[in-house]
Design a protein around this motif. Structure first.
Motif, PDB file in Angstrom:
ATOM      1  N   PHE A   1       0.808  -1.215   0.000  1.00  0.00           N
ATOM      2  CA  PHE A   1       0.000   0.000   0.000  1.00  0.00           C
ATOM      3  C   PHE A   1       0.844   1.270   0.000  1.00  0.00           C
ATOM      4  O   PHE A   1       0.589   2.202  -0.763  1.00  0.00           O
ATOM      5  CB  PHE A   1      -0.940   0.007   1.216  1.00  0.00           C
ATOM      6  CG  PHE A   1      -2.276  -0.599   0.928  1.00  0.00           C
ATOM      7  CD1 PHE A   1      -3.381   0.194   0.710  1.00  0.00           C
ATOM      8  CD2 PHE A   1      -2.416  -1.973   0.857  1.00  0.00           C
ATOM      9  CE1 PHE A   1      -4.620  -0.372   0.436  1.00  0.00           C
ATOM     10  CE2 PHE A   1      -3.639  -2.548   0.586  1.00  0.00           C
ATOM     11  CZ  PHE A   1      -4.756  -1.749   0.370  1.00  0.00           C
ATOM     12  N   SER A   2       1.840   1.329   0.869  1.00  0.00           N
ATOM     13  CA  SER A   2       2.601   2.565   1.005  1.00  0.00           C
ATOM     14  C   SER A   2       3.302   2.941  -0.293  1.00  0.00           C
ATOM     15  O   SER A   2       3.272   4.108  -0.729  1.00  0.00           O
ATOM     16  CB  SER A   2       3.624   2.435   2.131  1.00  0.00           C
ATOM     17  OG  SER A   2       4.510   1.356   1.886  1.00  0.00           O
ATOM     18  N   GLU A   3       3.924   1.964  -0.940  1.00  0.00           N
ATOM     19  CA  GLU A   3       4.629   2.235  -2.192  1.00  0.00           C
ATOM     20  C   GLU A   3       3.668   2.619  -3.310  1.00  0.00           C
ATOM     21  O   GLU A   3       3.937   3.531  -4.108  1.00  0.00           O
ATOM     22  CB  GLU A   3       5.441   1.011  -2.602  1.00  0.00           C
ATOM     23  CG  GLU A   3       6.600   0.700  -1.660  1.00  0.00           C
ATOM     24  CD  GLU A   3       7.384  -0.525  -2.105  1.00  0.00           C
ATOM     25  OE1 GLU A   3       7.274  -0.888  -3.305  1.00  0.00           O
ATOM     26  OE2 GLU A   3       8.085  -1.112  -1.271  1.00  0.00           O
ATOM     27  N   LEU A   4       2.519   1.917  -3.371  1.00  0.00           N
ATOM     28  CA  LEU A   4       1.556   2.213  -4.430  1.00  0.00           C
ATOM     29  C   LEU A   4       0.916   3.582  -4.239  1.00  0.00           C
ATOM     30  O   LEU A   4       0.702   4.322  -5.205  1.00  0.00           O
ATOM     31  CB  LEU A   4       0.480   1.125  -4.472  1.00  0.00           C
ATOM     32  CG  LEU A   4       0.945  -0.263  -4.922  1.00  0.00           C
ATOM     33  CD1 LEU A   4      -0.197  -1.257  -4.835  1.00  0.00           C
ATOM     34  CD2 LEU A   4       1.500  -0.220  -6.334  1.00  0.00           C
ATOM     35  N   CYS A   5       0.608   3.934  -2.988  1.00  0.00           N
ATOM     36  CA  CYS A   5       0.031   5.250  -2.722  1.00  0.00           C
ATOM     37  C   CYS A   5       0.991   6.354  -3.141  1.00  0.00           C
ATOM     38  O   CYS A   5       0.584   7.369  -3.729  1.00  0.00           O
ATOM     39  CB  CYS A   5      -0.300   5.391  -1.231  1.00  0.00           C
ATOM     40  SG  CYS A   5      -1.750   4.454  -0.710  1.00  0.00           S
ATOM     41  N   GLU A   6       2.268   6.141  -2.874  1.00  0.00           N
ATOM     42  CA  GLU A   6       3.274   7.138  -3.246  1.00  0.00           C
ATOM     43  C   GLU A   6       3.438   7.201  -4.761  1.00  0.00           C
ATOM     44  O   GLU A   6       3.511   8.281  -5.346  1.00  0.00           O
ATOM     45  CB  GLU A   6       4.607   6.806  -2.583  1.00  0.00           C
ATOM     46  CG  GLU A   6       5.705   7.805  -2.891  1.00  0.00           C
ATOM     47  CD  GLU A   6       7.010   7.472  -2.175  1.00  0.00           C
ATOM     48  OE1 GLU A   6       8.012   8.175  -2.443  1.00  0.00           O
ATOM     49  OE2 GLU A   6       7.031   6.521  -1.380  1.00  0.00           O
ATOM     50  N   HIS A   7       3.490   6.031  -5.388  1.00  0.00           N
ATOM     51  CA  HIS A   7       3.717   5.975  -6.833  1.00  0.00           C
ATOM     52  C   HIS A   7       2.558   6.601  -7.609  1.00  0.00           C
ATOM     53  O   HIS A   7       2.779   7.369  -8.563  1.00  0.00           O
ATOM     54  CB  HIS A   7       3.912   4.530  -7.277  1.00  0.00           C
ATOM     55  CG  HIS A   7       4.112   4.371  -8.760  1.00  0.00           C
ATOM     56  ND1 HIS A   7       5.265   4.752  -9.403  1.00  0.00           N
ATOM     57  CD2 HIS A   7       3.279   3.896  -9.738  1.00  0.00           C
ATOM     58  CE1 HIS A   7       5.160   4.513 -10.703  1.00  0.00           C
ATOM     59  NE2 HIS A   7       3.957   3.994 -10.921  1.00  0.00           N
ATOM     60  N   TYR A   8       1.318   6.274  -7.207  1.00  0.00           N
ATOM     61  CA  TYR A   8       0.151   6.766  -7.933  1.00  0.00           C
ATOM     62  C   TYR A   8      -0.397   8.073  -7.350  1.00  0.00           C
ATOM     63  O   TYR A   8      -1.365   8.624  -7.870  1.00  0.00           O
ATOM     64  CB  TYR A   8      -0.947   5.700  -7.955  1.00  0.00           C
ATOM     65  CG  TYR A   8      -0.547   4.441  -8.694  1.00  0.00           C
ATOM     66  CD1 TYR A   8      -0.379   4.450 -10.083  1.00  0.00           C
ATOM     67  CD2 TYR A   8      -0.315   3.250  -8.015  1.00  0.00           C
ATOM     68  CE1 TYR A   8       0.003   3.309 -10.767  1.00  0.00           C
ATOM     69  CE2 TYR A   8       0.070   2.101  -8.684  1.00  0.00           C
ATOM     70  CZ  TYR A   8       0.231   2.131 -10.061  1.00  0.00           C
ATOM     71  OH  TYR A   8       0.614   1.004 -10.725  1.00  0.00           O
ATOM     72  N   GLU A   9       0.214   8.508  -6.269  1.00  0.00           N
ATOM     73  CA  GLU A   9      -0.144   9.774  -5.628  1.00  0.00           C
ATOM     74  C   GLU A   9      -1.630   9.808  -5.252  1.00  0.00           C
ATOM     75  O   GLU A   9      -2.368  10.738  -5.608  1.00  0.00           O
ATOM     76  CB  GLU A   9       0.208  10.958  -6.544  1.00  0.00           C
ATOM     77  CG  GLU A   9       1.704  11.024  -6.866  1.00  0.00           C
ATOM     78  CD  GLU A   9       2.043  12.210  -7.770  1.00  0.00           C
ATOM     79  OE1 GLU A   9       1.215  12.553  -8.648  1.00  0.00           O
ATOM     80  OE2 GLU A   9       3.117  12.798  -7.582  1.00  0.00           O
ATOM     81  N   VAL A  10      -2.055   8.785  -4.521  1.00  0.00           N
ATOM     82  CA  VAL A  10      -3.440   8.700  -4.065  1.00  0.00           C
ATOM     83  C   VAL A  10      -3.475   8.265  -2.606  1.00  0.00           C
ATOM     84  O   VAL A  10      -2.475   7.794  -2.049  1.00  0.00           O
ATOM     85  CB  VAL A  10      -4.259   7.691  -4.905  1.00  0.00           C
ATOM     86  CG1 VAL A  10      -4.422   8.181  -6.327  1.00  0.00           C
ATOM     87  CG2 VAL A  10      -3.613   6.313  -4.876  1.00  0.00           C
ATOM     88  N   SER A  11      -4.642   8.411  -1.988  1.00  0.00           N
ATOM     89  CA  SER A  11      -4.819   8.004  -0.600  1.00  0.00           C
ATOM     90  C   SER A  11      -5.030   6.498  -0.506  1.00  0.00           C
ATOM     91  O   SER A  11      -5.301   5.823  -1.511  1.00  0.00           O
ATOM     92  CB  SER A  11      -6.030   8.715   0.006  1.00  0.00           C
ATOM     93  OG  SER A  11      -7.218   8.259  -0.613  1.00  0.00           O
ATOM     94  N   VAL A  12      -4.937   5.986   0.713  1.00  0.00           N
ATOM     95  CA  VAL A  12      -5.172   4.560   0.941  1.00  0.00           C
ATOM     96  C   VAL A  12      -6.591   4.183   0.539  1.00  0.00           C
ATOM     97  O   VAL A  12      -6.827   3.125  -0.044  1.00  0.00           O
ATOM     98  CB  VAL A  12      -4.921   4.202   2.423  1.00  0.00           C
ATOM     99  CG1 VAL A  12      -5.379   2.773   2.719  1.00  0.00           C
ATOM    100  CG2 VAL A  12      -3.444   4.355   2.766  1.00  0.00           C
ATOM    101  N   GLY A  13      -7.557   5.061   0.820  1.00  0.00           N
ATOM    102  CA  GLY A  13      -8.942   4.779   0.486  1.00  0.00           C
ATOM    103  C   GLY A  13      -9.167   4.621  -1.001  1.00  0.00           C
ATOM    104  O   GLY A  13      -9.856   3.693  -1.454  1.00  0.00           O
ATOM    105  N   VAL A  14      -8.587   5.516  -1.786  1.00  0.00           N
ATOM    106  CA  VAL A  14      -8.720   5.441  -3.244  1.00  0.00           C
ATOM    107  C   VAL A  14      -8.051   4.180  -3.773  1.00  0.00           C
ATOM    108  O   VAL A  14      -8.598   3.471  -4.633  1.00  0.00           O
ATOM    109  CB  VAL A  14      -8.114   6.696  -3.911  1.00  0.00           C
ATOM    110  CG1 VAL A  14      -8.080   6.538  -5.429  1.00  0.00           C
ATOM    111  CG2 VAL A  14      -8.915   7.932  -3.531  1.00  0.00           C
ATOM    112  N   LEU A  15      -6.865   3.882  -3.256  1.00  0.00           N
ATOM    113  CA  LEU A  15      -6.139   2.690  -3.700  1.00  0.00           C
ATOM    114  C   LEU A  15      -6.911   1.423  -3.354  1.00  0.00           C
ATOM    115  O   LEU A  15      -7.009   0.501  -4.161  1.00  0.00           O
ATOM    116  CB  LEU A  15      -4.751   2.655  -3.056  1.00  0.00           C
ATOM    117  CG  LEU A  15      -3.874   1.449  -3.426  1.00  0.00           C
ATOM    118  CD1 LEU A  15      -3.551   1.470  -4.920  1.00  0.00           C
ATOM    119  CD2 LEU A  15      -2.598   1.459  -2.602  1.00  0.00           C
TER     120      LEU A  15
END
Length: 235
Positions: free
Chosen positions: A33-47
């Motif tokens: 989650f942390s890496e994907l949120c940073e990469h796609y520039e979105v919140s945990v909820g959106v991801l």
């Protein structure tokens, strides 16, 4: 004002799906989650919403206490999925041919025309699928079944097809379909549907579905390991 939630959700879903299907996110790999949120520039909820949708399509798997993973390419899984797709899609296609009206016929012809006019691969890389072709290919197959009056069958067929997309993408590059006339297969399926020849049309669709599986199994890109879990070879 920030980007609306729905728009952000659709954007990250599309990017994640594309990254999975193009192999940027490899089958079997963990989706932190942390890496994907940073990469796609979105919140945990959106991801999480995007991953849930990919989970429904069979492109992502979740494990208790472990999180999300890209679905692993599996020989046994591929065979089972292909059997299910072949049975459900051909049944739905038969009903579409029986139930579909002239509007459905025109939609099938239009969808095939758009697909036929679109190059399958990109100009800069003949081994990379053209995303516009992939989109038109999906629309074409959805349109074939749209004449069916049973929405449950249509929805099940769509879910199975979405789950099979990862396998299909891995069968097209690597040069394993050089002798396959995919455009000819689509044209023959279309002609049989418009001629209302359900027997021929369903047989052609069944062969179309099965051939992708046969090519991938013959390619040696997937294997069962000793524990019957699935591994992906380096490509």
């Amino acid at each position: 004002m920030g980007q609306p939630f729905k728009t952000r959700h659709e954007a990250v879903f599309s990017r994640l799906r594309s990254d999975i299907l193009t192999g940027r996110l490899q089958p079997g790999s963990k989706l932190p989650f942390s890496e994907l949120c940073e990469h796609y520039e979105v919140s945990v909820g959106v991801l999480r919403e995007a991953l849930s949708r990919l989970l429904e399509q069979g492109l992502v798997r979740s494990a208790p206490q472990q999180g999300y993973f890209v679905t692993a390419i599996s020989r046994s899984g591929l065979v089972h999925l292909t059997t299910a797709r072949r049975e459900i899609e051909t049944l739905t296609f038969r009903l579409a041919i029986a139930d579909g009206d002239t509007v459905w016929e025109s939609e099938v012809l239009a969808a095939h025309h758009r697909l036929a006019q679109c190059p399958e691969t990109t100009d800069d890389d003949p081994d990379r699928i053209n995303e516009e072709w992939a989109s038109q290919h999906q629309v074409f197959h959805e349109t074939l079944l749209r004449g069916c009056g049973n929405p449950w069958l249509i929805d099940i067929a769509a879910d199975l097809r979405a789950s099979a997309e990862l396998y299909r993408r891995w069968s097209v590059p690597k040069g394993h379909e050089h002798a396959r006339d995919i455009a000819g297969e689509h044209r023959a399926i279309t002609d049989a549907a418009i001629a209302r020849d359900a027997e021929l049309a369903s047989a052609l669709l069944a062969r179309h579905i099965s051939l992708t599986t046969e090519l991938l199994l013959e390619s040696g890109l997937v294997d069962d390991d000793a524990d019957d879990a699935m591994t992906t070879r380096s490509v």
